[in-house]
Motif scaffolding. Structure first.
Motif, PDB file in Angstrom:
ATOM      1  N   THR A 169       2.832  -1.077  -5.125  1.00 45.57           N
ATOM      2  CA  THR A 169       4.011  -0.364  -4.634  1.00 45.57           C
ATOM      3  C   THR A 169       3.619   1.011  -4.107  1.00 45.57           C
ATOM      4  O   THR A 169       4.098   1.449  -3.053  1.00 45.57           O
ATOM      5  N   GLN A 172       1.535   0.359  -0.734  1.00 45.83           N
ATOM      6  CA  GLN A 172       2.244  -0.278   0.371  1.00 45.83           C
ATOM      7  C   GLN A 172       3.521   0.458   0.778  1.00 45.83           C
ATOM      8  O   GLN A 172       3.915   0.420   1.944  1.00 45.83           O
ATOM      9  N   THR A 173       4.159   1.132  -0.170  1.00 45.99           N
ATOM     10  CA  THR A 173       5.444   1.768   0.123  1.00 45.99           C
ATOM     11  C   THR A 173       5.323   3.265   0.371  1.00 45.99           C
ATOM     12  O   THR A 173       5.882   3.791   1.342  1.00 45.99           O
ATOM     13  N   TYR A 174       4.597   3.953  -0.488  1.00 45.83           N
ATOM     14  CA  TYR A 174       4.618   5.411  -0.437  1.00 45.83           C
ATOM     15  C   TYR A 174       3.476   6.031   0.371  1.00 45.83           C
ATOM     16  O   TYR A 174       3.680   7.029   1.066  1.00 45.83           O
TER      17      TYR A 174
END
Length: 205
Positions: A169, A172-174
């Motif tokens: 997470t 890939q997200t932040y």
């Protein structure tokens, strides 16, 4: 990045709206204050708070804060118990995760090996590339904050799949959304200015 350095208590004094002693246990980020207070200050029928808050990063917790007040009233008012010992459950109805901190270092988002970061998702918290408070060595840590709010037991080895889920997470997200600062190398010339000015910082370029 550990909770002792980032978590803080908060109280709200609003006797005409909120009951004394009400405890809201939702996961709450500082960016949530603006949409939450907007929602409490305006009648949603007259002012579309949802439209205004849609452009904000924060989340609106107002309805659940009011619900906590209603629950306190139903229980007969202010509790004599210490909230720090009774309010141990955390609600994730509005917010499920918080990026506690993210330092891209000198390598940027393309290379997570140089990143310092902490991410909380539900009860789990990942601390990545932070100095151990005892040994001082850099390490990666995984904590279950519901069972271990003081972060004494690293579960990264015992719960590898949970560690990998939070790390994915983070990456890939932040990381893709992070903005690297414009300084490619550390600039220590500021210390010369500090010495020359007798302990005051002024522009040094």
């Amino acid at each position: 990045l550990f909770d002792g350095g980032v978590r803080t208590p908060c109280f709200v004094y609003a006797p005409s709206v909120l009951s004394k002693g009400a405890v809201y246990d939702g996961l709450f980020h500082v960016s949530d204050w603006l949409p939450t207070l907007l929602s409490g200050a305006f009648d949603a029928a007259a002012v579309s708070v949802t439209d205004s808050a849609a452009q904000l990063e924060g989340r609106d917790h107002w309805d659940l804060v009011v619900s906590a007040t209603a629950a306190t009233d139903a229980a007969g008012g202010d509790s004599e118990e210490d909230p720090s010992t009774t309010a141990v459950e955390v609600s994730y109805e509005v917010r499920q995760e918080i990026l506690v901190g993210l330092d891209l270092g000198q390598r940027g988002a393309a290379d997570p090996s140089g990143v310092r970061a902490a991410l909380r998702v539900g009860d789990w918290k990942l601390v990545f590339q932070e100095a151990d408070e005892n040994s001082g060595e850099l390490g990666n840590f995984l904590f279950n904050l519901r069972d271990d709010p003081q972060e004494t037991t690293d579960l990264s080895s015992a719960q590898p799949s949970q560690f990998e889920a939070l790390f994915s997470t983070l990456v890939q997200t932040y990381l893709p959304a992070a903005i690297k600062d414009g300084v490619s190398e550390p600039d220590n010339s500021c210390y010369d200015t500090w010495d020359k000015q007798g302990g005051f910082v002024t522009p040094w370029h």
